[in-house]
Design a protein around this motif. Structure first.
Motif, PDB file in Angstrom:
ATOM      1  N   PRO A  91      52.431  -0.536 -30.500  1.00  0.00           N
ATOM      2  CA  PRO A  91      51.334  -0.974 -31.075  1.00  0.00           C
ATOM      3  C   PRO A  91      50.913  -2.495 -30.930  1.00  0.00           C
ATOM      4  N   LEU A  92      52.059  -3.060 -31.008  1.00  0.00           N
ATOM      5  CA  LEU A  92      51.832  -4.663 -30.561  1.00  0.00           C
ATOM      6  C   LEU A  92      51.341  -4.901 -29.180  1.00  0.00           C
ATOM      7  N   LEU A  93      51.546  -4.088 -28.143  1.00  0.00           N
ATOM      8  CA  LEU A  93      51.115  -4.395 -27.061  1.00  0.00           C
ATOM      9  C   LEU A  93      49.877  -3.588 -26.697  1.00  0.00           C
ATOM     10  N   ALA A  94      49.201  -2.996 -27.663  1.00  0.00           N
ATOM     11  CA  ALA A  94      47.968  -2.237 -27.406  1.00  0.00           C
ATOM     12  C   ALA A  94      46.800  -3.512 -27.246  1.00  0.00           C
ATOM     13  N   GLN A  95      45.948  -3.366 -26.384  1.00  0.00           N
ATOM     14  CA  GLN A  95      44.962  -4.517 -26.225  1.00  0.00           C
ATOM     15  C   GLN A  95      44.266  -4.361 -27.046  1.00  0.00           C
ATOM     16  N   GLU A  96      43.890  -5.667 -27.544  1.00  0.00           N
ATOM     17  CA  GLU A  96      42.980  -6.095 -28.936  1.00  0.00           C
ATOM     18  C   GLU A  96      41.580  -6.027 -28.644  1.00  0.00           C
ATOM     19  N   VAL A  97      40.949  -6.458 -27.261  1.00  0.00           N
ATOM     20  CA  VAL A  97      39.681  -6.434 -26.886  1.00  0.00           C
ATOM     21  C   VAL A  97      39.726  -5.483 -25.653  1.00  0.00           C
ATOM     22  N   VAL A  98      38.575  -4.612 -25.331  1.00  0.00           N
ATOM     23  CA  VAL A  98      38.379  -3.779 -24.367  1.00  0.00           C
ATOM     24  C   VAL A  98      37.035  -3.837 -24.289  1.00  0.00           C
ATOM     25  N   ALA A  99      36.799  -3.323 -22.873  1.00  0.00           N
ATOM     26  CA  ALA A  99      35.324  -3.082 -22.420  1.00  0.00           C
ATOM     27  C   ALA A  99      35.101  -1.731 -21.815  1.00  0.00           C
ATOM     28  N   GLU A 100      33.842  -1.256 -22.453  1.00  0.00           N
ATOM     29  CA  GLU A 100      33.568   0.267 -22.012  1.00  0.00           C
ATOM     30  C   GLU A 100      32.125   0.247 -21.321  1.00  0.00           C
ATOM     31  N   VAL A 101      31.956   0.917 -20.587  1.00  0.00           N
ATOM     32  CA  VAL A 101      30.708   1.290 -19.915  1.00  0.00           C
ATOM     33  C   VAL A 101      30.152   2.855 -20.403  1.00  0.00           C
ATOM     34  N   ASP A 102      29.094   3.219 -20.336  1.00  0.00           N
ATOM     35  CA  ASP A 102      28.471   4.546 -20.718  1.00  0.00           C
ATOM     36  C   ASP A 102      28.496   5.363 -19.389  1.00  0.00           C
ATOM     37  N   SER A 103      28.719   4.759 -18.087  1.00  0.00           N
ATOM     38  CA  SER A 103      28.910   5.543 -16.973  1.00  0.00           C
ATOM     39  C   SER A 103      29.562   4.633 -15.906  1.00  0.00           C
ATOM     40  N   ALA A 104      30.242   5.261 -14.960  1.00  0.00           N
ATOM     41  CA  ALA A 104      31.101   4.489 -13.983  1.00  0.00           C
ATOM     42  C   ALA A 104      30.264   4.424 -12.657  1.00  0.00           C
ATOM     43  N   HIS A 105      29.099   4.921 -12.783  1.00  0.00           N
ATOM     44  CA  HIS A 105      28.025   4.504 -11.371  1.00  0.00           C
ATOM     45  C   HIS A 105      26.598   4.406 -11.981  1.00  0.00           C
ATOM     46  N   ILE A 106      25.813   3.595 -11.242  1.00  0.00           N
ATOM     47  CA  ILE A 106      24.399   3.479 -11.590  1.00  0.00           C
ATOM     48  C   ILE A 106      23.609   3.482 -10.312  1.00  0.00           C
ATOM     49  N   MET A 107      22.365   3.942 -10.355  1.00  0.00           N
ATOM     50  CA  MET A 107      21.568   3.707  -9.211  1.00  0.00           C
ATOM     51  C   MET A 107      21.037   2.145  -9.138  1.00  0.00           C
ATOM     52  N   ILE A 108      20.662   1.719  -7.814  1.00  0.00           N
ATOM     53  CA  ILE A 108      20.248   0.311  -7.770  1.00  0.00           C
ATOM     54  C   ILE A 108      19.098   0.024  -8.822  1.00  0.00           C
TER      55      ILE A 108
END
Length: 137
Positions: free
Chosen positions: A20-37
Motif C-alpha cells: 500500500p505504501l508503494l501504490a501511486q498516490e497521483v495517477v492520470a487517466e484518459v477516456d480512450s487510448a486513441h482519438i481522431m485528429i
C-alpha cells in the motif's frame, strides 16, 4: 534450510506490508487510448488518499513543450469524498493535430500534505492519434 524459509517468509511479509505504501498516490487517466485528429479527449488527474492535502497544482509545462498535444480546456481541482475515500480530481480536455503514436507526458503535481510540500509525477500514457480514412469515390 529452515533459515532460508524464514528469509522467504519475511520477504513475502515485507512485500505485503509495503505494497500500500508503494501504490501511486497521483495517477492520470484518459477516456480512450486513441482519438481522431482534431477530436477532444478527456484527461483526468487524480490525487488518491487526499486526507490532509491542500492547494494541489498541476505543472503542465511538459505538455506545453510537446507539440503533439494541445490543452483546450483546464478545469479546477475538485475534492471528492466517497464513503471513507477522499481524493482530488482535475480534468483537462486535450486534442492533437498530428497522427501517430505518442506518450502523453508525465504531469508533476505539487500540493501540501499535513503541512509539508509534496511533489509527485503521474505516469505517461500512450495515445494513438488516428487520421480518418478518406473515401476517394
Amino acid at each position: 534450510m529452515q533459515k532460508f524459509i524464514q528469509h522467504i517468509i519475511l520477504f513475502v511479509l515485507l512485500i505485503f506490508i509495503s505494497a500500500p505504501l508503494l501504490a501511486q498516490e497521483v495517477v492520470a487517466e484518459v477516456d480512450s487510448a486513441h482519438i481522431m485528429i482534431g477530436d477532444h479527449l478527456k484527461y483526468t488527474l487524480k490525487i488518491k488518499n487526499a486526507t490532509g492535502i491542500e492547494n494541489p497544482k498541476a505543472d503542465l509545462s511538459n505538455v506545453d513543450t510537446m507539440k503533439a498535444f494541445e490543452v483546450i480546456k483546464e478545469f479546477d481541482w475538485e475534492k471528492i469524498a466517497l464513503n471513507d475515500d477522499v481524493f482530488y480530481k482535475k480534468e483537462l480536455t486535450i486534442t492533437s493535430f498530428d497522427s501517430g503514436y505518442y506518450y502523453f507526458p508525465s504531469i508533476r503535481i505539487n500540493y501540501t500534505k499535513n503541512g509539508q510540500n509534496v511533489s509527485r509525477n503521474t505516469q505517461q500514457i500512450q495515445l494513438a492519434v488516428i487520421t480518418p480514412q478518406v473515401d476517394s469515390l
